[in-house]
Design an enzyme around this catalytic site. Structure first.
Site, mmCIF file in Angstrom:
data_model
loop_
_atom_site.group_PDB
_atom_site.id
_atom_site.type_symbol
_atom_site.label_atom_id
_atom_site.label_comp_id
_atom_site.label_asym_id
_atom_site.label_seq_id
_atom_site.Cartn_x
_atom_site.Cartn_y
_atom_site.Cartn_z
ATOM 1 N N ARG A 187 1.067 -1.235 0.010
ATOM 2 C CA ARG A 187 0.029 0.108 0.160
ATOM 3 C C ARG A 187 0.852 1.418 0.253
ATOM 4 N NH1 ARG A 187 -2.992 -3.216 -0.944
ATOM 5 N NH2 ARG A 187 -5.266 -3.812 0.042
ATOM 6 N N SER B 295 -10.498 -1.051 2.932
ATOM 7 C CA SER B 295 -9.512 -0.577 4.765
ATOM 8 C C SER B 295 -9.256 0.617 4.737
ATOM 9 C CB SER B 295 -8.529 -2.152 3.781
ATOM 10 O OG SER B 295 -8.790 -3.069 3.749
ATOM 11 N N GLU C 39 -5.244 3.953 5.730
ATOM 12 C CA GLU C 39 -4.474 3.388 4.787
ATOM 13 C C GLU C 39 -5.122 4.752 3.971
ATOM 14 O OE1 GLU C 39 -6.655 1.036 1.506
ATOM 15 O OE2 GLU C 39 -5.094 0.057 2.779
#
Ligand code: EPU
Length: 340
Positions: free
Chosen positions: A165, A239, A335
């Site tokens: 990520r 997420s 995130e």
């Protein structure tokens, strides 16, 4: 010159469905249009927010600046041989529509990344990934506009510095580039990745005996639909936190107290643990507070049931992270990008 609109609601431009206004809003469909906007002296001093699908942003309040929406389109084959094809794709293409297009062309490589919200141009920023595949696995290169010099810059895989990520564009390159197009190398002779257990189980349930990009994509879509809320129905940003990577020493300590903790080895000294599990153990799963909450099927996903505010979601995220830290001594980090 594309039309610059004033005082525009961003509710339909962020998948969290948060009501926030942009002082100015403009859509660009080509790099020439983008340059014209960026050179316009009237807006030179406005702060800027580039939006793709708005699937990884949390709008904390109204945006007192210029929001620029990337709608550079196009899917073009730039190289092909018997084994592979390289496709050049506009940054404003919708990710899932592009994935379906590759499946229709019987190219493989992206089937595991089906149904991820967002756009092609945003995908490399955080090296999107799911079910054992990350974009870096099929990535060749991209072109981005340097916002200071207005030059188009070429990035190969190495220059993008992909991680879990992560990429150059979230660190040294943050706020300095707009991704215009991305080249992907896809395969005509598929090597499918069904290492993620739930894919195999779902394929069996679906009665699939012969693997294809289409059948794997269908299985991934079924799994995502069963766990993740559809942003068209319940606002969310996938997420909310990244899965933390922790030292083996800390992991062993936590495991002694919580023997069921799931884990994935990263290297000799590092272990990744699922934030969703940590959050569920800290008793947040399915909790609702007014119009915001924690999804009942996947604790990693925060949701907006209607009129939730960005700041409320940020406060909830902070509380969740604090309770996880208290219970396990593990730090979890968002995130999602917070925009103010
Ligand atoms: N788990 C729980 N409770 C929960 C959620 C998960 O105990 O509420 C446990 C599961 O039982 C499992 C483990 O956590 O043992 C992992 O769960 P899952 O396979 O659902 O994946 P994840 O680690 O929670 C990551 C990605 C997802 C991606 C899936 C599948 C991150 C931050 N998220 O989630 O990506 O779809 O793996 O590969 O890495 C996204 O980035 O928006 C996203 C949805």
């Amino acid at each position: 010159m594309p039309e610059i609109q004033e005082n525009i609601s961003l509710k339909s431009y962020n998948t969290f469905g948060i009501e926030a206004k942009a002082k100015y809003f403009v859509v660009f469909k080509s790099v020439e249009e983008l340059k014209r906007i960026l050179r316009n002296p009237e807006y030179l001093n406005e702060k800027r927010l580039f939006l793709g699908g708005g699937s990884n942003v949390l709008l904390l309040n109204d945006f007192e600046g210029l929001v620029l929406k990337n709608e550079i389109k196009g899917i073009e084959s730039v190289f092909e041989n018997e084994e592979n094809a390289i496709l050049k794709v506009g940054g404003g293409e919708v990710w899932h529509e592009f994935v379906l297009d590759t499946i229709e062309k019987q190219l493989s490589g992206l089937e595991n990344l089906s149904l991820i919200p967002g756009t092609v141009g945003a995908a490399p920023m955080q090296n999107i990934g799911a079910y054992g595949v990350e974009i870096k696995d099929v990535f060749v290169s991209l072109e981005a506009l340097n916002l200071e010099t207005l030059e188009v810059v070429f990035f190969d895989r190495e220059k993008c510095a992909f991680g879990y990520r992560e990429s150059f564009f979230k660190h040294e390159g943050k706020g300095k580039y707009v991704i215009l197009n991305v080249n992907f190398e896809l395969s005509k002779k598929p090597a499918f990745n069904v290492s993620y257990g739930a894919i195999k189980d779902t394929l069996t349930e679906m009665g699939v005996t012969e693997l294809s990009s289409k059948s794997i994509s269908d299985a991934v879509i079924a799994i995502r639909k069963s766990k993740l809320p559809d942003p068209a129905e319940i606002g969310n940003s996938g997420s909310f936190f990244k899965n933390p990577e922790i030292s083996k020493t800390l992991f062993e300590k936590v495991k002694a107290e919580f023997p069921n903790i799931p884990s994935y080895p990263i290297d000799e000294n590092t272990v990744k643990v699922p934030a969703g599990w940590l959050i569920e153990q800290a008793a947040w799963k399915g909790k609702r507070f007014g119009d915001i909450g924690v999804h009942d099927k996947q604790a990693l996903v925060l949701v907006n049931y209607g009129e939730g505010k960005g700041q409320e979601i940020a406060d909830l995220a902070k509380e969740i992270a604090f309770s996880v830290l208290q219970k396990f001594g593990i730090e979890i980090k968002p995130e999602v990008n917070f925009i103010s």
